[in-house]
Structures are given as C-alpha cells and as structure tokens.
Design a protein around this motif. Structure first.
Motif, PDB file in Angstrom:
ATOM      1  N   VAL A   1       0.874  -1.161   0.000  1.00  0.00           N
ATOM      2  CA  VAL A   1       0.000   0.000   0.000  1.00  0.00           C
ATOM      3  C   VAL A   1       0.917   1.218   0.000  1.00  0.00           C
ATOM      4  O   VAL A   1       1.950   1.226   0.680  1.00  0.00           O
ATOM      5  CB  VAL A   1      -1.016  -0.021   1.169  1.00  0.00           C
ATOM      6  CG1 VAL A   1      -0.355   0.081   2.510  1.00  0.00           C
ATOM      7  CG2 VAL A   1      -2.069   1.031   1.014  1.00  0.00           C
ATOM      8  N   ILE A   2       0.564   2.192  -0.836  1.00  0.00           N
ATOM      9  CA  ILE A   2       1.381   3.388  -1.039  1.00  0.00           C
ATOM     10  C   ILE A   2       0.586   4.580  -0.515  1.00  0.00           C
ATOM     11  O   ILE A   2      -0.493   4.875  -1.028  1.00  0.00           O
ATOM     12  CB  ILE A   2       1.697   3.572  -2.535  1.00  0.00           C
ATOM     13  CG1 ILE A   2       2.388   2.326  -3.099  1.00  0.00           C
ATOM     14  CG2 ILE A   2       2.546   4.826  -2.751  1.00  0.00           C
ATOM     15  CD1 ILE A   2       2.391   2.248  -4.612  1.00  0.00           C
ATOM     16  N   ILE A   3       1.131   5.245   0.524  1.00  0.00           N
ATOM     17  CA  ILE A   3       0.360   6.297   1.199  1.00  0.00           C
ATOM     18  C   ILE A   3       1.238   7.507   1.467  1.00  0.00           C
ATOM     19  O   ILE A   3       2.360   7.371   1.978  1.00  0.00           O
ATOM     20  CB  ILE A   3      -0.207   5.782   2.544  1.00  0.00           C
ATOM     21  CG1 ILE A   3      -1.026   4.511   2.338  1.00  0.00           C
ATOM     22  CG2 ILE A   3      -1.043   6.866   3.233  1.00  0.00           C
ATOM     23  CD1 ILE A   3      -1.443   3.840   3.616  1.00  0.00           C
ATOM     24  N   GLU A   4       0.703   8.686   1.168  1.00  0.00           N
ATOM     25  CA  GLU A   4       1.388   9.913   1.547  1.00  0.00           C
ATOM     26  C   GLU A   4       1.317  10.043   3.073  1.00  0.00           C
ATOM     27  O   GLU A   4       0.263   9.800   3.668  1.00  0.00           O
ATOM     28  CB  GLU A   4       0.742  11.116   0.871  1.00  0.00           C
ATOM     29  CG  GLU A   4       0.946  11.121  -0.634  1.00  0.00           C
ATOM     30  CD  GLU A   4       0.280  12.294  -1.326  1.00  0.00           C
ATOM     31  OE1 GLU A   4      -0.414  13.094  -0.668  1.00  0.00           O
ATOM     32  OE2 GLU A   4       0.462  12.409  -2.553  1.00  0.00           O
ATOM     33  N   PRO A   5       2.423  10.422   3.717  1.00  0.00           N
ATOM     34  CA  PRO A   5       2.465  10.457   5.192  1.00  0.00           C
ATOM     35  C   PRO A   5       1.394  11.332   5.839  1.00  0.00           C
ATOM     36  O   PRO A   5       0.950  11.041   6.945  1.00  0.00           O
ATOM     37  CB  PRO A   5       3.852  10.992   5.506  1.00  0.00           C
ATOM     38  CG  PRO A   5       4.659  10.763   4.281  1.00  0.00           C
ATOM     39  CD  PRO A   5       3.706  10.783   3.119  1.00  0.00           C
ATOM     40  N   GLU A   6       0.951  12.380   5.155  1.00  0.00           N
ATOM     41  CA  GLU A   6      -0.059  13.260   5.744  1.00  0.00           C
ATOM     42  C   GLU A   6      -1.484  12.748   5.556  1.00  0.00           C
ATOM     43  O   GLU A   6      -2.428  13.340   6.080  1.00  0.00           O
ATOM     44  CB  GLU A   6       0.076  14.691   5.205  1.00  0.00           C
ATOM     45  CG  GLU A   6      -0.187  14.855   3.733  1.00  0.00           C
ATOM     46  CD  GLU A   6       1.029  14.561   2.844  1.00  0.00           C
ATOM     47  OE1 GLU A   6       0.894  14.727   1.631  1.00  0.00           O
ATOM     48  OE2 GLU A   6       2.090  14.151   3.349  1.00  0.00           O
TER      49      GLU A   6
END
Length: 184
Positions: A130-135
């Motif tokens: 899963v690829i997620i922006e930290p914010e």
C-alpha cells in the motif's frame, strides 16, 4: 454483474462500464482525490480507469472492485488489489476510494480487510503493498487496521510516500492470532 464477495455491510464486485457515471461523481470530488497521483477524474478519465480495471481482472484475476452499500444499494467507491509499478518492480497494490459521505464509518477498513482475506486466502500473491502519503492520516489508519505495519519511505510520482508491505506469511500470522483471540 457478478458479485466477488461480501462483508457485513458491503458487496464487492467487478466494476463495469455501466458504473462510469456513478463512479465519476465520486472520482471528480477534489477531496476524495486529494491524495491520488492522477488527480480529479472527469467521466473520460473514469472510463479509462474502469477499462484498466477490466484489463486487470483479465491479466491478474484481481483489480479495484466496486463497493456497494448493502443498505442503499448504491456504488460508494472501490477497493481492490491491482498491479502497480514501484520503481522497476511490479507490486500488487491495495487501493481504495470512497464517496465522502461514507468516510469515517469503518467501511474502507472493512473493504481492505476483505480484499486482503480474498487475495491471501486464495493465495493469489505472496505480498501486497500500500502506497500512502504520510499526511494522509485516514489512509494510514486503514492500512494499520488491515495489518500493515512497517514501511519504507520513497518517492512515487514525484511525491514522498510510505510503502507498506504485507506478506502472505505475515497475513497468516495475523489471521491465526485473530482466530485464536476470537475463540478464547
């Protein structure tokens, strides 16, 4: 349309070209698409996305599935596992989008767990990322609830992201621990 599987509150099935108008309403919402590398989708972009989903079903046996609210019943978004190039490696990526009025109800977590149970239960792949922006805090919570824990930091489409990976073995351990906790 053929149902893939269901959860307590959702039916998951393959997307079809007939879903384009309703899905366009969801994917054209700037808040829904804020963390998407593709940005807001109009009807043409949504049609292209659904056509890609159809090709994923054929090539990989999985892809983003339509999420249908059992109560309504209406299309509320999508969730699924599909191929994604991360650097030079093809990974199977868990992705999800829900209409805003369905946020904060636990539906993304419910759908994500169902997709992982299907993918790993059928032993279709050895790992899912899963690829997620930290914010993107809500998405981070969904990933944690689904069992993702460790991550690498990298750049994806020019954005800093966290790349989480869950292996089949890790999923089996989590699943077995959950089964033991339920029966105890």
């Amino acid at each position: 349309m053929v149902q893939a599987f269901e959860t307590e509150r959702l039916v998951l099935r393959r997307l079809s070209l007939g879903d384009v108008p309703e899905l366009s309403k969801i994917l054209s919402d700037p808040e829904v698409m804020r963390h998407s590398v593709n940005g807001v989708c109009d009807e043409a972009a949504t049609r292209k996305f659904v056509e890609w989903c159809l090709s994923c079903y054929e090539s990989h046996g999985v892809g983003p599935w339509a999420l249908i609210d059992k109560k309504a019943p209406e299309l509320i978004g999508f969730c699924g596992a599909a191929p994604e190039m991360v650097g030079d490696v093809e990974e199977i990526n868990l992705g999800y989008r829900l209409a805003r009025r369905y946020w904060n109800k636990g539906l993304a977590s419910e759908a994500a767990r169902a997709v992982l149970n299907y993918v790993f239960g059928e032993k279709l792949f050895d790992s899912v990322v899963v690829i997620i922006e930290p914010e993107h805090l809500a998405s981070l919570k969904v990933a944690e609830k689904a069992g993702f824990s460790s991550f690498d930091v990298l750049e994806f489409h020019g954005r800093p992201v966290r790349l989480y990976c869950l292996t089949l073995e890790q999923w089996k351990t989590l699943h077995n621990n959950a089964m033991h906790a339920t029966s105890a």
